[in-house]
Design an enzyme around this catalytic site. Structure first.
Site, mmCIF file in Angstrom:
data_model
loop_
_atom_site.group_PDB
_atom_site.id
_atom_site.type_symbol
_atom_site.label_atom_id
_atom_site.label_comp_id
_atom_site.label_asym_id
_atom_site.label_seq_id
_atom_site.Cartn_x
_atom_site.Cartn_y
_atom_site.Cartn_z
ATOM 1 N N HIS A 116 -11.960 -0.540 -3.677
ATOM 2 C CA HIS A 116 -10.925 -1.540 -3.408
ATOM 3 C C HIS A 116 -11.570 -2.850 -2.980
ATOM 4 C CE1 HIS A 116 -7.106 -3.247 -2.258
ATOM 5 N NE2 HIS A 116 -7.573 -3.523 -1.062
ATOM 6 N N ALA A 149 -2.698 10.446 -0.576
ATOM 7 C CA ALA A 149 -1.366 10.177 -1.114
ATOM 8 C C ALA A 149 -0.835 8.793 -0.757
ATOM 9 C CB ALA A 149 -0.387 11.241 -0.621
#
Length: 207
Positions: A116, A149
């Protein structure tokens, strides 16, 4: 997960765009000592430069588009099945812009990595450099983490800092983050493949 120089780790890379992170991994995996074999590259759309890079390197490719499925859950299951067919030890998101769902994480949770372009937990999501610039931070960077998640909330493997310059634009900052992001990804994926790693709560340890 463990690996040795005599048995390279099988890695599937997922891309959505130009594939510069993928290219760094392809270049590194050309050296047998790196310990990684990229067995397939997948995308969520047709015509990506990332897929073209893989094809030029002789790596099998596949595309699984959300629009081809009636629900996001069906797409997630289909993506998991396509990736699983290559029996990967690690899956790497290298600019893949779709969130993994329950079916994918059920198969690859704990061994699905994402890079990221911000220093998490700051500036999650797809606009990391723009958000960092808008907020006025003086340092941003790149984070490699184990996907869970949430949205960019997984356990952090490594981070590299990138100064924000007074005259930076989103484009210039993005490119300088990529310049730091690529070697970090290559180094960490190689170490994790060769030496193995553990994830305990939020702590990732590479021996």
């Amino acid at each position: 997960m463990t690996s040795t120089r005599d048995w390279p780790a099988r890695v599937v890379v997922l891309v959505s765009g130009s594939g510069t992170l993928l290219q760094a991994l392809l270049d590194a995996s050309g050296d047998a000592a790196y310990g990684v074999e990229i067995v397939a590259v997948g995308a969520d759309r047709d015509g990506t430069l990332g897929i073209e890079r893989a094809q030029r390197a002789g790596v099998p490719t596949f595309v699984v588009k959300v629009a081809d499925y009636s629900t996001r859950a069906e797409w997630d299951a289909a993506l998991a099945g396509r990736v699983a067919a290559y029996e990967p030890d690690l899956v790497v998101s290298a600019g893949f812009l779709k969130l993994a769902g329950p079916a994918f994480l059920a198969r690859f949770g704990g061994r699905y990595l994402n890079s990221h372009n911000a220093l998490l937990p700051s500036f999650p999501g797809i606009h990391g450099p723009a958000d960092a610039l808008a907020y006025g931070v003086k340092i941003t960077g790149a984070t490699l983490f184990v996907v869970d998640a949430g949205v960019d909330t997984g356990a952090i493997v490594a981070q590299v800092a990138v100064p924000v310059l007074d005259d930076d634009t989103v484009e210039s900052l993005t490119e300088r983050i990529k310049d730091a992001e690529r070697p970090q990804l290559v180094e960490c994926v190689g170490r994790m493949a060769r030496e193995g790693f553990t994830v305990t709560d939020r702590r990732v340890t590479i021996p």
